[in-house]
Write an enzyme that holds these catalytic residues in place. Structure first.
Site, PDB file in Angstrom:
ATOM      1  N   ASP A  13       0.855  -1.186   0.000  1.00 40.74           N
ATOM      2  CA  ASP A  13       0.000   0.000   0.000  1.00 40.74           C
ATOM      3  C   ASP A  13       0.898   1.245   0.000  1.00 40.74           C
ATOM      4  O   ASP A  13       2.036   1.192   0.488  1.00 40.74           O
ATOM      5  CB  ASP A  13      -0.862  -0.056   1.269  1.00 40.74           C
ATOM      6  CG  ASP A  13      -1.720   1.181   1.456  1.00 40.74           C
ATOM      7  OD1 ASP A  13      -2.242   1.699   0.463  1.00 40.74           O
ATOM      8  OD2 ASP A  13      -1.865   1.598   2.623  1.00 40.74           O
ATOM      9  N   ASP A  15      -0.206   5.043   0.644  1.00 39.76           N
ATOM     10  CA  ASP A  15      -0.400   6.059   1.675  1.00 39.76           C
ATOM     11  C   ASP A  15      -0.396   5.427   3.071  1.00 39.76           C
ATOM     12  O   ASP A  15      -1.123   4.476   3.333  1.00 39.76           O
ATOM     13  CB  ASP A  15      -1.711   6.816   1.430  1.00 39.76           C
ATOM     14  CG  ASP A  15      -1.686   8.188   2.092  1.00 39.76           C
ATOM     15  OD1 ASP A  15      -0.648   8.865   2.013  1.00 39.76           O
ATOM     16  OD2 ASP A  15      -2.699   8.577   2.690  1.00 39.76           O
ATOM     17  N   ASP A 214      -1.404  -0.193   6.112  1.00 41.13           N
ATOM     18  CA  ASP A 214      -1.532   0.492   7.397  1.00 41.13           C
ATOM     19  C   ASP A 214      -2.953   0.489   7.942  1.00 41.13           C
ATOM     20  O   ASP A 214      -3.176   0.976   9.047  1.00 41.13           O
ATOM     21  CB  ASP A 214      -1.047   1.952   7.275  1.00 41.13           C
ATOM     22  CG  ASP A 214      -1.976   2.777   6.394  1.00 41.13           C
ATOM     23  OD1 ASP A 214      -2.265   2.331   5.264  1.00 41.13           O
ATOM     24  OD2 ASP A 214      -2.422   3.853   6.831  1.00 41.13           O
TER      25      ASP A 214
HETATM   26 MG   LIG Z   1      -2.898   3.143   3.442  1.00 40.32          MG
END
Ligand SMILES: [Mg+2]
Length: 266
Positions: A13, A15, A214
Site C-alpha cells: 500500500d 499512503d 496500514d
Molecule cells: Mg494506506
C-alpha cells in the site's frame, strides 16, 4: 525485532506505508531498495482511482523509489482488469464517473466510452472518486443505471485524509449514485478481495506473497479475504493501541517498512 519473514513478493500500500499525505515516510526508500536487492518483487497498490499509474510511479521516483507504471496497481487499473475479465462485458459501452486517468484505463481494457449525453446507451457505469464530479455526471449515471447498465466502482472509501482535512473519496460519490438508483455496486478496490487477486496475477511466478498496509479495515481485511498473508505497519492509520481487539488480525505487525525489510533480509 521478531523472527525472520520469508516472502518472494510484497503487495505494498502507498499512503501510510511509503508516504503520508505528501511526505515520504522515513527510511521507506532505503527499505524498498534493500528488499529489491534481495530479489523481492514489489507491487505498489492504492485505492486512489483518480491518478494514473504513471503519475504514481513518477511520485515514487520523486521519493527516490524507482518505479514504472507496471510497478503500480491503482483501484482504477484493477477495476479495468476486473471488467476485462468478465466475458459477458467484453467490448461493452461504459459510462465512467471518474478522472481522465480512470477513463483511459477503461479504454485500454477494451471498452467503449459513452459521453454523458449518451447515457442511455451505456451497458455499464464505472465510478471512481475525482475532483470534477458534478450533478450532470450524477444524472448521467443515474439514467444509465435506470436503463439497465450494470454498476461497478473502484472502492467504497468515504474519504481520504489530507494535510488540509478529509477529502471526499469514491464511496461518497458512489453513495450518491446508489441512492439515486437504488442499485448496489460491485466494488473492486480494497477491502474487496478482487484488487489483491488482480495484484497477485500481476506477480506471476511469485508464491510467497504478503500484503503490506496500514489500515485494518481495508489492507488487512482485503488481504485475508484474498487468502494472502497480511502485514500491518504502524506508520499510518493504525496505532499499537488499536491492535488490542483488532479484527481482522494481521499475520505480522512491524513498526515500519525498514523494520519489515530488516526481518525479510535478515
Ligand atoms: Mg494506506
Amino acid at each position: 525485532m521478531g523472527r525472520h519473514l520469508d516472502y518472494d513478493a510484497l503487495i505494498v500500500d502507498l499512503d501510510g506505508v511509503v508516504w503520508l499525505g505528501g511526505r515520504p515516510i522515513d527510511g521507506a526508500a532505503e527499505a524498498v531498495a534493500k528488499l529489491r536487492a534481495q530479489g523481492i518483487r514489489l507491487l505498489f497498490v492504492t485505492n486512489d482511482p483518480s491518478r494514473s499509474r504513471a503519475d504514481q510511479a513518477a511520485r515514487l521516483a520523486g521519493f527516490a523509489i524507482p518505479a514504472s507504471p507496471s510497478d503500480v496497481m491503482t483501484a482504477a487499473a484493477a477495476t479495468a482488469r476486473f471488467l476485462a475479465g468478465r466475458r459477458e462485458l467484453r467490448g461493452a459501452a461504459a459510462l465512467v464517473v471518474g478522472s481522465p486517468a480512470f477513463q483511459q484505463e477503461i479504454v485500454d481494457a477494451g471498452f467503449g466510452i459513452v459521453p454523458h449525453a449518451g447515457a442511455r446507451e451505456a451497458e455499464l457505469v464505472v465510478v471512481g472518486g475525482h475532483e470534477q464530479f458534478d450533478f450532470a455526471e450524477l444524472r448521467a449515471a443515474t439514467r444509465a443505471v435506470a436503463n439497465g447498465a450494470q454498476l461497478f466502482a473502484a472502492g467504497r472509501d468515504r474519504f481520504v485524509p489530507t494535510e488540509d482535512g478529509p477529502e471526499p473519496a469514491t464511496g461518497a460519490i458512489l453513495a450518491a449514485v446508489e441512492t439515486a438508483t437504488g442499485v448496489t455496486a460491485t466494488v473492486v478496490g480494497k477491502p474487496e478481495p478482487y484488487m489483491f487477486e488482480i495484484a497477485r496475477e500481476a506477480l506471476p511466478g511469485c508464491e510467497r506473497l504478503a500484503v503490506v498496509g496500514d489500515t485494518l479495515a481495508s489492507d488487512i481485511a482485503g488481504a485475508k479475504r484474498a487468502g494472502l498473508d497480511a502485514i500491518l505497519v504502524l506508520t499510518g492509520s493504525t496505532t499499537a493501541a488499536d491492535l488490542e481487539d483488532a479484527e481482522p488480525v494481521p499475520d505480522h505487525v512491524v513498526a515500519d517498512l525498514p523494520q519489515l525489510a530488516a526481518r525479510i533480509c535478515a
